[in-house]
Design a protein around this motif. Structure first.
Motif, PDB file in Angstrom:
ATOM      1  N   ILE A  34       0.834  -1.201   0.000  1.00  0.00           N
ATOM      2  CA  ILE A  34       0.000   0.000   0.000  1.00  0.00           C
ATOM      3  C   ILE A  34       0.869   1.251   0.000  1.00  0.00           C
ATOM      4  O   ILE A  34       0.569   2.238  -0.681  1.00  0.00           O
ATOM      5  N   SER A  35       1.984   1.204   0.745  1.00  0.00           N
ATOM      6  CA  SER A  35       2.895   2.342   0.768  1.00  0.00           C
ATOM      7  C   SER A  35       3.491   2.622  -0.612  1.00  0.00           C
ATOM      8  O   SER A  35       3.700   3.783  -0.982  1.00  0.00           O
ATOM      9  N   ASP A  36       3.785   1.562  -1.378  1.00  0.00           N
ATOM     10  CA  ASP A  36       4.376   1.728  -2.711  1.00  0.00           C
ATOM     11  C   ASP A  36       3.343   2.113  -3.766  1.00  0.00           C
ATOM     12  O   ASP A  36       3.684   2.736  -4.775  1.00  0.00           O
ATOM     13  N   ARG A  37       2.070   1.735  -3.564  1.00  0.00           N
ATOM     14  CA  ARG A  37       1.062   1.885  -4.607  1.00  0.00           C
ATOM     15  C   ARG A  37       0.063   3.008  -4.377  1.00  0.00           C
ATOM     16  O   ARG A  37      -0.695   3.362  -5.291  1.00  0.00           O
ATOM     17  N   TYR A  38       0.014   3.570  -3.172  1.00  0.00           N
ATOM     18  CA  TYR A  38      -0.962   4.611  -2.876  1.00  0.00           C
ATOM     19  C   TYR A  38      -0.263   5.826  -2.270  1.00  0.00           C
ATOM     20  O   TYR A  38       0.904   5.769  -1.897  1.00  0.00           O
ATOM     21  N   ASN A  39      -1.000   6.909  -2.156  1.00  0.00           N
ATOM     22  CA  ASN A  39      -0.472   8.160  -1.623  1.00  0.00           C
ATOM     23  C   ASN A  39      -0.091   7.976  -0.150  1.00  0.00           C
ATOM     24  O   ASN A  39      -0.955   7.793   0.707  1.00  0.00           O
ATOM     25  N   LYS A  49      -0.250  -0.318 -11.102  1.00  0.00           N
ATOM     26  CA  LYS A  49      -0.182  -1.711 -10.659  1.00  0.00           C
ATOM     27  C   LYS A  49      -0.404  -2.640 -11.839  1.00  0.00           C
ATOM     28  O   LYS A  49      -1.429  -2.573 -12.508  1.00  0.00           O
ATOM     29  N   LYS A  50       0.569  -3.525 -12.104  1.00  0.00           N
ATOM     30  CA  LYS A  50       0.487  -4.437 -13.239  1.00  0.00           C
ATOM     31  C   LYS A  50       0.414  -5.901 -12.816  1.00  0.00           C
ATOM     32  O   LYS A  50       0.330  -6.781 -13.654  1.00  0.00           O
ATOM     33  N   GLN A  51       0.509  -6.168 -11.512  1.00  0.00           N
ATOM     34  CA  GLN A  51       0.523  -7.548 -11.056  1.00  0.00           C
ATOM     35  C   GLN A  51      -0.181  -7.671  -9.711  1.00  0.00           C
ATOM     36  O   GLN A  51      -0.455  -6.672  -9.059  1.00  0.00           O
ATOM     37  N   SER A  52      -0.470  -8.889  -9.321  1.00  0.00           N
ATOM     38  CA  SER A  52      -1.222  -9.130  -8.092  1.00  0.00           C
ATOM     39  C   SER A  52      -0.362  -8.860  -6.860  1.00  0.00           C
ATOM     40  O   SER A  52       0.867  -8.793  -6.935  1.00  0.00           O
ATOM     41  N   ASN A  53      -1.056  -8.704  -5.712  1.00  0.00           N
ATOM     42  CA  ASN A  53      -0.340  -8.494  -4.451  1.00  0.00           C
ATOM     43  C   ASN A  53       0.604  -9.648  -4.147  1.00  0.00           C
ATOM     44  O   ASN A  53       1.714  -9.440  -3.647  1.00  0.00           O
ATOM     45  N   LEU A  54       0.174 -10.863  -4.440  1.00  0.00           N
ATOM     46  CA  LEU A  54       1.001 -12.036  -4.161  1.00  0.00           C
ATOM     47  C   LEU A  54       2.296 -12.013  -4.965  1.00  0.00           C
ATOM     48  O   LEU A  54       3.377 -12.330  -4.446  1.00  0.00           O
ATOM     49  N   ARG A  95      11.185   0.270  -1.912  1.00  0.00           N
ATOM     50  CA  ARG A  95      11.492   0.749  -0.563  1.00  0.00           C
ATOM     51  C   ARG A  95      10.389   0.401   0.433  1.00  0.00           C
ATOM     52  O   ARG A  95      10.657  -0.046   1.554  1.00  0.00           O
ATOM     53  N   GLY A  96       9.136   0.625   0.054  1.00  0.00           N
ATOM     54  CA  GLY A  96       8.042   0.320   0.965  1.00  0.00           C
ATOM     55  C   GLY A  96       8.019  -1.141   1.352  1.00  0.00           C
ATOM     56  O   GLY A  96       7.803  -1.495   2.520  1.00  0.00           O
ATOM     57  N   ARG A  97       8.271  -2.025   0.369  1.00  0.00           N
ATOM     58  CA  ARG A  97       8.268  -3.452   0.668  1.00  0.00           C
ATOM     59  C   ARG A  97       9.465  -3.853   1.529  1.00  0.00           C
ATOM     60  O   ARG A  97       9.359  -4.721   2.400  1.00  0.00           O
ATOM     61  N   MET A  98      10.617  -3.223   1.300  1.00  0.00           N
ATOM     62  CA  MET A  98      11.777  -3.541   2.131  1.00  0.00           C
ATOM     63  C   MET A  98      11.570  -3.066   3.573  1.00  0.00           C
ATOM     64  O   MET A  98      11.958  -3.759   4.525  1.00  0.00           O
ATOM     65  N   ILE A  99      10.933  -1.915   3.735  1.00  0.00           N
ATOM     66  CA  ILE A  99      10.642  -1.435   5.090  1.00  0.00           C
ATOM     67  C   ILE A  99       9.619  -2.350   5.757  1.00  0.00           C
ATOM     68  O   ILE A  99       9.690  -2.630   6.954  1.00  0.00           O
ATOM     69  N   SER A 100       8.655  -2.848   4.961  1.00  0.00           N
ATOM     70  CA  SER A 100       7.667  -3.760   5.532  1.00  0.00           C
ATOM     71  C   SER A 100       8.312  -5.085   5.940  1.00  0.00           C
ATOM     72  O   SER A 100       7.937  -5.675   6.951  1.00  0.00           O
TER      73      SER A 100
END
Length: 421
Positions: free
Chosen positions: A73-78, A205-210, A347-352
């Motif tokens: 959500i951090s990478d894909r939304y405001n 977004k071009k791919q699923s969350n998984l 970055r958002g995913r690495m922080i998560s």
């Protein structure tokens, strides 16, 4: 102002960062007041270190469960809006807790449910709030300093909040303590409304969350710096940092004190952590940061071993400062490296994943520490954690120290720490 002082505070030249960190400072004091209050109320109600561990587990394990989605959500939304919404949700949670306690009919399950809800909120708040720092500073070179200053604000709050909480718990009660925390969220919400940010670049977004989660794991696994750093913080969070779960019992049973005693111990840890983050704010070199990381793990081990033998409060407070300096800088260094080494769209995913490693292992470690302490005693448990901290610093040395740092220098500095201790 000399050059060193300018280096420590250079991120404050960005107006947005100044506004944001001011709101954070006020809100974090309230947060630490609540954390201290919850632990003390739970121990007063149950006198069980196992329930203390369960309380920490309930407050932090949801961050492990949902932080990957928080990173997406951090990478894909405001991010600005995400942080605003999570802070409003946190204020609502804090208000409900305060009202329940003020009504005087609180049960353990009420507290466990509410802090679990806060843990879920934090899973989405932490990646977005940490990633937002990039948009707040004008000069990208100031990012490590901004991360360190952000941590210093948390540690100022950890210094002030528990001390205030101890006084208020002893005089006005837990309900007032929790009410102050609820009101403190207004500061950060107002500061977020005053920010003037450039539009965030969001890739479609071009791919699923998984698939995005799998992509994040693959990116982490292939990175020779981020992978060992993330593993390190997971091990430390599981085996060593949960020592603070046992502090209410130390305050009451070993030092024969009350809520103020518990607040003083927490504040001493916060003071040490504050000194540590100001020290880190002036360190630019990543290789030096990693060296300090291992040295501080070694020093933390020594301080925990010493703490386990002490029953005189003034000496224990001094050792707590050392433990705070060496222990709570661990996450700051790891987060700084992850922030600076990650690609912007990862970055958002690495922080998560960092949040998963830390906030997933901390609650599990707290459960483990609470269970062991219930059977062996708090002093023996903290002694064992201190020994493990020294072992961890030695084991991870070959993974975290780069070739440009002489390993003999590390060994010599560790020996100096022992002699000075």
């Amino acid at each position: 102002m000399n050059t060193r002082a300018q280096n420590i505070f250079k991120a404050l030249k960005s107006p947005n960062y100044r506004i944001f960190i001011t709101g954070q400072a006020i809100s974090r004091i309230g947060t630490w007041m609540e954390r201290t209050g919850v632990s003390w109320v739970v121990y007063e109600m149950t006198h069980s270190t196992f329930i203390l561990g369960l309380t920490v587990f309930a407050s932090q394990f949801p961050s492990f469960m949902f932080s990957l989605y928080g990173g997406i959500i951090s990478d894909r939304y405001n991010r600005h809006k995400v942080v605003l919404y999570t802070q409003i949700a946190s204020m609502v949670q804090a208000t409900i807790l305060a009202v329940l306690v003020l009504m005087g009919d609180t049960e353990i399950w009420h507290i466990l449910v509410l802090i679990t809800i806060l843990g879920v909120i934090n899973a989405f708040d932490i990646p977005a709030r940490q990633s937002l720092v990039h948009q707040l500073i004008e000069d990208p070179d100031d990012l490590p300093n901004a991360v360190a200053l952000n941590s210093s604000v948390v540690n100022i709050a950890r210094l002030v909040g528990p001390a205030l909480s101890g006084v208020i718990l002893s005089t006005l009660g837990a309900g007032i303590c929790f009410s102050i925390n609820a009101l403190s969220y207004l500061a950060v919400i107002v500061s977020l409304l005053f920010l003037k940010l450039k539009p965030q670049i969001i890739k479609p977004k071009k791919q699923s969350n998984l698939v995005e989660i799998k992509e994040g794991f693959n990116y982490l696994k292939s990175n020779q710096i981020l992978a060992p750093i993330t593993l390190y913080i997971a091990v430390v969070s599981f085996l060593i940092l949960p020592y603070n779960t046992l502090l209410p019992e130390f305050a009451k049973e070993i030092f024969h004190g009350d809520a103020q005693t518990y607040g003083y111990i927490n504040s001493s840890i916060g003071f040490g952590a504050l000194l540590g983050t100001f020290f880190l704010a002036s360190i630019k070199s990543e290789s030096k940061q990693r060296m300090v990381l291992l040295l501080n793990s070694f020093l933390l081990g020594l301080s925990l071993i010493a703490f386990s033998f002490i029953n005189y409060l003034p000496v224990a407070l001094l050792i707590s400062v050392i433990a705070g300096f060496s222990g709570l800088t661990q996450s700051t260094i790891c987060l700084t490296i992850i922030q600076t080494r990650s690609d912007p769209d990862m970055r958002g995913r690495m922080i998560s994943l960092f949040a998963m490693a830390m906030f997933g292992m901390l609650p599990l470690g707290s459960l483990l520490v609470g269970t062991i302490s219930h059977n062996l005693g708090s002093s023996h448990t903290i002694l064992f954690e201190g020994i493990l901290a020294i072992v961890v610093s030695i084991v991870f040395a070959k993974y975290l120290i780069t070739k440009n740092i002489n390993r003999e220098t590390i060994v010599n500095k560790m020996k100096e720490k022992v002699n000075s201790f």
